[in-house]
Motif scaffolding. Structure first.
Motif, PDB file in Angstrom:
ATOM      1  N   LEU A   1       4.998  29.633  17.835  1.00 36.98           N
ATOM      2  CA  LEU A   1       4.835  29.996  19.242  1.00 36.98           C
ATOM      3  C   LEU A   1       5.457  28.938  20.155  1.00 36.98           C
ATOM      4  N   GLN A   2       5.736  29.347  21.390  1.00 36.74           N
ATOM      5  CA  GLN A   2       6.251  28.395  22.367  1.00 36.74           C
ATOM      6  C   GLN A   2       5.198  27.323  22.643  1.00 36.74           C
ATOM      7  N   GLY A   3       5.651  26.087  22.678  1.00 33.97           N
ATOM      8  CA  GLY A   3       4.729  24.985  22.959  1.00 33.97           C
ATOM      9  C   GLY A   3       4.049  24.430  21.722  1.00 33.97           C
ATOM     10  N   SER A   4       4.309  25.035  20.568  1.00 35.67           N
ATOM     11  CA  SER A   4       3.652  24.562  19.347  1.00 35.67           C
ATOM     12  C   SER A   4       4.234  23.227  18.882  1.00 35.67           C
ATOM     13  N   GLY A   5       5.453  22.931  19.311  1.00 36.31           N
ATOM     14  CA  GLY A   5       6.091  21.682  18.888  1.00 36.31           C
ATOM     15  C   GLY A   5       7.295  21.919  17.989  1.00 36.31           C
ATOM     16  N   LYS A   6       7.845  23.122  18.010  1.00 34.22           N
ATOM     17  CA  LYS A   6       9.002  23.472  17.163  1.00 34.22           C
ATOM     18  C   LYS A   6      10.211  22.573  17.403  1.00 34.22           C
ATOM     19  N   THR A   7      10.593  22.471  18.687  1.00 30.85           N
ATOM     20  CA  THR A   7      11.812  21.725  18.994  1.00 30.85           C
ATOM     21  C   THR A   7      11.633  20.245  18.658  1.00 30.85           C
ATOM     22  N   THR A   8      10.471  19.716  19.019  1.00 31.11           N
ATOM     23  CA  THR A   8      10.180  18.313  18.690  1.00 31.11           C
ATOM     24  C   THR A   8      10.245  18.123  17.167  1.00 31.11           C
TER      25      THR A   8
ATOM     26  N   GLY B   1      13.807  18.101  15.744  1.00 29.61           N
ATOM     27  CA  GLY B   1      14.431  16.787  15.924  1.00 29.61           C
ATOM     28  C   GLY B   1      13.921  15.780  14.906  1.00 29.61           C
ATOM     29  N   LYS B   2      12.628  15.792  14.705  1.00 29.89           N
ATOM     30  CA  LYS B   2      12.022  14.845  13.754  1.00 29.89           C
ATOM     31  C   LYS B   2      12.505  15.093  12.331  1.00 29.89           C
ATOM     32  N   LEU B   3      12.561  16.387  11.967  1.00 30.11           N
ATOM     33  CA  LEU B   3      12.988  16.731  10.607  1.00 30.11           C
ATOM     34  C   LEU B   3      14.445  16.326  10.397  1.00 30.11           C
TER      35      LEU B   3
ATOM     36  N   TYR C   1      16.367  32.572  25.211  1.00 33.48           N
ATOM     37  CA  TYR C   1      15.651  32.901  26.449  1.00 33.48           C
ATOM     38  C   TYR C   1      15.516  31.718  27.398  1.00 33.48           C
ATOM     39  N   ARG C   2      15.398  30.520  26.814  1.00 35.70           N
ATOM     40  CA  ARG C   2      15.145  29.361  27.667  1.00 35.70           C
ATOM     41  C   ARG C   2      16.291  28.354  27.569  1.00 35.70           C
ATOM     42  N   PRO C   3      17.163  28.338  28.598  1.00 37.80           N
ATOM     43  CA  PRO C   3      18.271  27.372  28.575  1.00 37.80           C
ATOM     44  C   PRO C   3      17.749  25.946  28.420  1.00 37.80           C
TER      45      PRO C   3
ATOM     46  N   LEU D   1       1.886  21.236  10.735  1.00 34.45           N
ATOM     47  CA  LEU D   1       0.785  21.099  11.690  1.00 34.45           C
ATOM     48  C   LEU D   1       1.148  20.025  12.697  1.00 34.45           C
ATOM     49  N   THR D   2       1.156  20.399  13.981  1.00 31.18           N
ATOM     50  CA  THR D   2       1.533  19.423  15.005  1.00 31.18           C
ATOM     51  C   THR D   2       0.318  18.969  15.808  1.00 31.18           C
ATOM     52  N   LYS D   3       0.532  17.911  16.568  1.00 29.32           N
ATOM     53  CA  LYS D   3      -0.456  17.373  17.520  1.00 29.32           C
ATOM     54  C   LYS D   3      -1.752  16.958  16.829  1.00 29.32           C
ATOM     55  N   LEU D   4      -1.636  16.517  15.601  1.00 30.57           N
ATOM     56  CA  LEU D   4      -2.824  16.042  14.898  1.00 30.57           C
ATOM     57  C   LEU D   4      -3.400  14.806  15.567  1.00 30.57           C
ATOM     58  N   ASP D   5      -2.541  14.084  16.299  1.00 31.94           N
ATOM     59  CA  ASP D   5      -3.011  12.889  17.015  1.00 31.94           C
ATOM     60  C   ASP D   5      -4.093  13.240  18.044  1.00 31.94           C
ATOM     61  N   GLY D   6      -4.082  14.493  18.529  1.00 35.27           N
ATOM     62  CA  GLY D   6      -5.069  14.868  19.537  1.00 35.27           C
ATOM     63  C   GLY D   6      -6.160  15.767  18.982  1.00 35.27           C
TER      64      GLY D   6
ATOM     65  N   ILE E   1       3.087  16.942   8.752  1.00 31.71           N
ATOM     66  CA  ILE E   1       2.204  16.810   9.910  1.00 31.71           C
ATOM     67  C   ILE E   1       2.895  15.981  10.972  1.00 31.71           C
ATOM     68  N   SER E   2       2.655  16.398  12.203  1.00 28.32           N
ATOM     69  CA  SER E   2       3.261  15.718  13.339  1.00 28.32           C
ATOM     70  C   SER E   2       2.140  15.048  14.122  1.00 28.32           C
ATOM     71  N   THR E   3       2.330  13.759  14.415  1.00 21.71           N
ATOM     72  CA  THR E   3       1.222  12.997  15.000  1.00 21.71           C
ATOM     73  C   THR E   3       1.607  12.276  16.292  1.00 21.71           C
ATOM     74  N   GLY E   4       2.524  12.867  17.053  1.00 19.51           N
ATOM     75  CA  GLY E   4       2.896  12.232  18.319  1.00 19.51           C
ATOM     76  C   GLY E   4       4.213  12.780  18.816  1.00 19.51           C
ATOM     77  N   GLU E   5       4.581  12.344  20.026  1.00 19.96           N
ATOM     78  CA  GLU E   5       5.805  12.881  20.628  1.00 19.96           C
ATOM     79  C   GLU E   5       7.060  12.140  20.167  1.00 19.96           C
TER      80      GLU E   5
HETATM   81  P1  GDP Z   1       8.252  24.292  21.298  1.00 19.35           P
HETATM   82  O1  GDP Z   1       8.130  25.122  22.543  1.00 19.35           O
HETATM   83  O2  GDP Z   1       7.521  24.914  20.148  1.00 19.35           O
HETATM   84  O3  GDP Z   1       9.650  23.949  20.947  1.00 19.35           O
HETATM   85  O4  GDP Z   1       7.455  22.944  21.597  1.00 19.35           O
HETATM   86  P2  GDP Z   1       7.990  21.490  21.993  1.00 19.35           P
HETATM   87  O5  GDP Z   1       8.655  20.833  20.851  1.00 19.35           O
HETATM   88  O6  GDP Z   1       8.751  21.579  23.268  1.00 19.35           O
HETATM   89  O7  GDP Z   1       6.602  20.736  22.239  1.00 19.35           O
HETATM   90  C1  GDP Z   1       5.715  21.092  23.279  1.00 19.35           C
HETATM   91  C2  GDP Z   1       5.051  19.822  23.824  1.00 19.35           C
HETATM   92  O8  GDP Z   1       4.245  19.237  22.821  1.00 19.35           O
HETATM   93  C3  GDP Z   1       6.044  18.748  24.231  1.00 19.35           C
HETATM   94  O9  GDP Z   1       5.581  18.117  25.394  1.00 19.35           O
HETATM   95  C4  GDP Z   1       6.039  17.783  23.043  1.00 19.35           C
HETATM   96  O10 GDP Z   1       6.376  16.473  23.437  1.00 19.35           O
HETATM   97  C5  GDP Z   1       4.600  17.884  22.601  1.00 19.35           C
HETATM   98  N1  GDP Z   1       4.433  17.591  21.149  1.00 19.35           N
HETATM   99  C6  GDP Z   1       5.113  18.108  20.104  1.00 19.35           C
HETATM  100  N2  GDP Z   1       4.626  17.626  18.940  1.00 19.35           N
HETATM  101  C7  GDP Z   1       3.610  16.783  19.262  1.00 19.35           C
HETATM  102  C8  GDP Z   1       2.681  15.980  18.486  1.00 19.35           C
HETATM  103  O11 GDP Z   1       2.676  15.940  17.263  1.00 19.35           O
HETATM  104  N3  GDP Z   1       1.763  15.260  19.200  1.00 19.35           N
HETATM  105  C9  GDP Z   1       1.710  15.284  20.558  1.00 19.35           C
HETATM  106  N4  GDP Z   1       0.758  14.558  21.147  1.00 19.35           N
HETATM  107  N5  GDP Z   1       2.546  16.027  21.298  1.00 19.35           N
HETATM  108  C10 GDP Z   1       3.481  16.762  20.667  1.00 19.35           C
END
Ligand code: GDP
Length: 294
Positions: free
Chosen positions: A107-114, A117-119, A138-140, A245-250, A271-275
């Protein structure tokens, strides 16, 4: 990470730890507390019931009550069961192919793009040549975001801002990777705020067209049972290979990490644990279980 769960599990087990003798009543009460700690952590009720039933059976089987250090033995059983619940052995990703193609969905906002980059950075550090592909039509801003990350980690980004056909973009990117000798192609796709048919059809079409070596489903762990339900829906449509699994830090609770393998029957791979670009780890169920038990 998982502070609440850690706290509650430790409180539940504390009464058994360090005791020379424990009774059946102690064990039953602890099992009940462990189950509550898990459901409070947003673990699926059936998953929590099954694992605590298994812990109880093992405790009886290994004669915990009459063992020399019953508390220690009990903790060991919980550790083993948590490890099993999260998938047992660590599962790597398949990067064989010329090029290997890794499709990223979620889903959007799940952390795919981040994560993409990490991968890319992780694989590059292993000495592999990588091409990142921005297939969000859809999103430039998503293209720009991936470009920034690509620059940051020193990986080329393929995009066609004028093209509104995600299948074509992905196919063209693979052709480009072959031409330029890139061994791994990571395709970052479009997500929506909720599961919808247009998104699913598009990602299915992309998958059919490029037959990825590996399809990874990215999900925000902080959404707990919603994460598990979304994983189920994506898996029914995409039959993905693994979960990120993303955002495990929170995530103080850990419900998604503990339920997803059992419910979806696909391993958590990363697992993703930060930005930051370095905040990525291969998922080791045994290490996570130890961590949860403090
Ligand atoms: P996408 O829409 O699925 O591509 O999601 P994004 O990669 O743009 O991530 C959405 C937001 O979550 C951004 O502000 C990222 O910096 C943040 N984010 C992604 N992964 C993590 C993570 O593991 N931990 C934290 N705290 N933030 C994250």
């Amino acid at each position: 990470m998982f502070e609440n769960l850690q706290d509650k599990l430790n409180k539940a087990i504390k009464t058994l730890k360090g005791q020379g003798r424990i009774t059946e009543i102690n064990v039953a009460a602890t099992i009940k507390e462990v189950r509550r700690a898990l459901t409070d952590a947003d673990v699926n009720y059936k998953v929590a019931k099954d694992i605590t039933d298994r812990i109880r059976d093992k405790a009886i089987d290994r004669k915990v009550l009459i063992s020399v250090e019953p508390g220690q033995l009990f903790v060991k059983i919980v550790q083993e069961e948590l490890t099993e619940l999260m998938g047992g052995e660590a599962q790597g990703i398949n990067v064989k192919g010329d090029p290997a193609v890794i499709l990223i969905a979620g889903l959007q906002g799940s952390g795919k793009t981040t994560f993409s980059g990490k991968l890319a950075s992780y694989l590059k550090r292993q000495g592999r040549t990588v091409l990142l592909v921005a297939a969000d039509i859809y999103r430039p801003a998503a293209i720009d975001q991936l470009k920034v990350l690509g620059e940051q980690v020193g990986v080329e980004v393929y995009s066609e801002p004028e093209n509104k056909n995600a299948v074509q973009i992905a196919q063209n990117a693979i052709t480009q990777a072959r031409k330029t000798g890139k061994k791994i192609v990571i395709v970052d796709t479009a997500g929506r705020l909720a599961v919808d048919e247009v998104m699913m059809k598009e990602i299915e079409a992309v998958k059919r067209a490029i037959t990825p070596t590996e399809t990874l489903f990215v999900v925000d762990s902080m959404t707990g049972q919603d994460a598990v339900n979304t994983a189920k829906t994506f898996n029914e449509r995409l039959d993905f290979d693994g979960v990120v699994l993303t955002k495990l830090d929170g995530d103080a609770r850990g419900g998604a990490a503990l339920s997803i393998k059992t419910v979806v029957n696909k391993p958590i791979k990363f697992i993703s644990t930060g930005e930051k670009m370095e905040a990525l780890d291969v998922f080791y169920p045994d290490r996570m279980a130890s961590r949860i038990l403090g």
